[in-house]
Write an enzyme that holds these catalytic residues in place. Structure first.
Site, mmCIF file in Angstrom:
data_model
loop_
_atom_site.group_PDB
_atom_site.id
_atom_site.type_symbol
_atom_site.label_atom_id
_atom_site.label_comp_id
_atom_site.label_asym_id
_atom_site.label_seq_id
_atom_site.Cartn_x
_atom_site.Cartn_y
_atom_site.Cartn_z
ATOM 1 N N HIS A 108 -15.574 -19.524 17.689
ATOM 2 C CA HIS A 108 -16.661 -20.130 17.413
ATOM 3 C C HIS A 108 -17.007 -21.501 18.671
ATOM 4 O O HIS A 108 -16.117 -22.101 18.631
ATOM 5 C CB HIS A 108 -17.100 -20.621 16.012
ATOM 6 C CG HIS A 108 -18.255 -21.125 15.601
ATOM 7 N ND1 HIS A 108 -19.624 -20.230 15.675
ATOM 8 C CD2 HIS A 108 -18.667 -22.271 15.687
ATOM 9 C CE1 HIS A 108 -20.427 -21.091 15.354
ATOM 10 N NE2 HIS A 108 -20.081 -22.474 15.311
ATOM 11 N N GLY A 142 -17.343 -16.256 4.039
ATOM 12 C CA GLY A 142 -18.250 -17.410 4.521
ATOM 13 C C GLY A 142 -18.942 -17.126 5.902
ATOM 14 O O GLY A 142 -18.355 -16.347 6.703
HETATM 15 C C1 GRF Z 1 -19.103 -17.404 22.676
HETATM 16 O O1 GRF Z 1 -19.444 -18.621 22.742
HETATM 17 C C2 GRF Z 1 -18.284 -17.219 21.275
HETATM 18 O O2 GRF Z 1 -17.855 -18.560 20.882
HETATM 19 C C3 GRF Z 1 -19.192 -17.051 20.291
HETATM 20 O O3 GRF Z 1 -20.303 -16.074 21.250
HETATM 21 C C4 GRF Z 1 -20.093 -16.386 22.577
HETATM 22 C C5 GRF Z 1 -19.542 -15.111 23.209
HETATM 23 O O4 GRF Z 1 -19.495 -15.021 24.429
HETATM 24 N N1 GRF Z 1 -18.840 -16.430 19.207
HETATM 25 P P1 GRF Z 1 -18.976 -13.716 25.173
HETATM 26 O O5 GRF Z 1 -19.724 -12.564 24.767
HETATM 27 O O6 GRF Z 1 -17.573 -13.516 24.790
HETATM 28 O O7 GRF Z 1 -19.074 -14.069 26.759
#
Ligand code: GRF
Length: 205
Positions: A108, A142
């Site tokens: 995240h 969650g």
């Molecule tokens: C990333 O910023 C990740 O942290 C979030 O969604 C984005 C996905 O980017 N969950 P990618 O598809 O891996 O380039």
């Protein structure tokens, strides 16, 4: 460890995981990549790497449960032992989480518990924090709330836009996610309630 990945979009984290495996830095095998979206770069990257893909478009199912049931069956067919979310833009329902008897990890783009959910980088900018970052965590029922494996801070700069901040965080994500998965699968992550401790890394909790 037989690993499935769910990714909805660009797939740059998926690519970072594939590269870490190819460099011998990550002892997992990606046996299947799934997406809720057709025609994404994540799917293309998987095909280029020779990884079988499956698409689960939500509008082809009567409801979310049916879609998630299909994903569960797909993981069973592939004898999956680990599920990694890499930009999967749907929240997995509690029934899905309850039925998966192996770990699910997610990355995240904020320092959780700050700014869970969508547009974490925009939330960070709007709030006015001076430091954000990224978090790799176990997935629970969650929203971005599971126990934290690794986090890394990234500065928010004066002239940042959502895009520039997202890009700076993404560069760290590409290093942090493979490393967190590695520590997890080689057994260096010990659990004390909701606190996860990284073994053999002095000073790091
Ligand atoms: C990333 O910023 C990740 O942290 C979030 O969604 C984005 C996905 O980017 N969950 P990618 O598809 O891996 O380039």
């Amino acid at each position: 460890m037989r690993t499935a990945i769910l990714a909805s979009g660009r797939g740059s984290n998926l690519q970072a995981l594939i590269e870490a495996i190819n460099l011998g830095r990550l002892p997992i095998e990606i046996v299947a990549v799934g997406s809720d979206q057709l025609g994404t770069r994540a799917l293309k990257r998987s095909e280029d790497a020779g990884i079988p893909t499956r698409v689960f478009p939500i509008n082809r199912y009567p409801d979310r449960r049916a879609q998630e049931e299909d994903i569960l069956n797909w993981m069973r067919e592939n004898q999956v032992q680990l599920l990694l979310l890499a930009g999967y833009m749907r929240v997995l329902g509690p029934d899905f989480i309850a039925q998966v008897n192996f770990p699910i990890l997610n990355i995240h783009p904020s320092l959780l518990p700050a700014f869970p959910g969508l547009h974490a980088q925009r939330q960070a900018l709007e709030y006015g924090v001076k430091v954000s970052g990224c978090t790799v965590h176990l997935v629970d029922e969650g929203l971005d709330s599971g126990p934290i494996i690794l986090q890394e801070a990234v500065p928010v700069l004066a002239g940042d836009t959502e895009e520039s901040l997202a890009q700076r965080i993404l560069e760290v994500e590409h290093r942090l996610y493979p490393e967190a998965v590695r520590l997890f699968v080689v057994g260096k992550v010990e659990r004390f309630g909701r606190r996860l401790r990284i073994l053999q890394q002095e000073g790091l909790e």
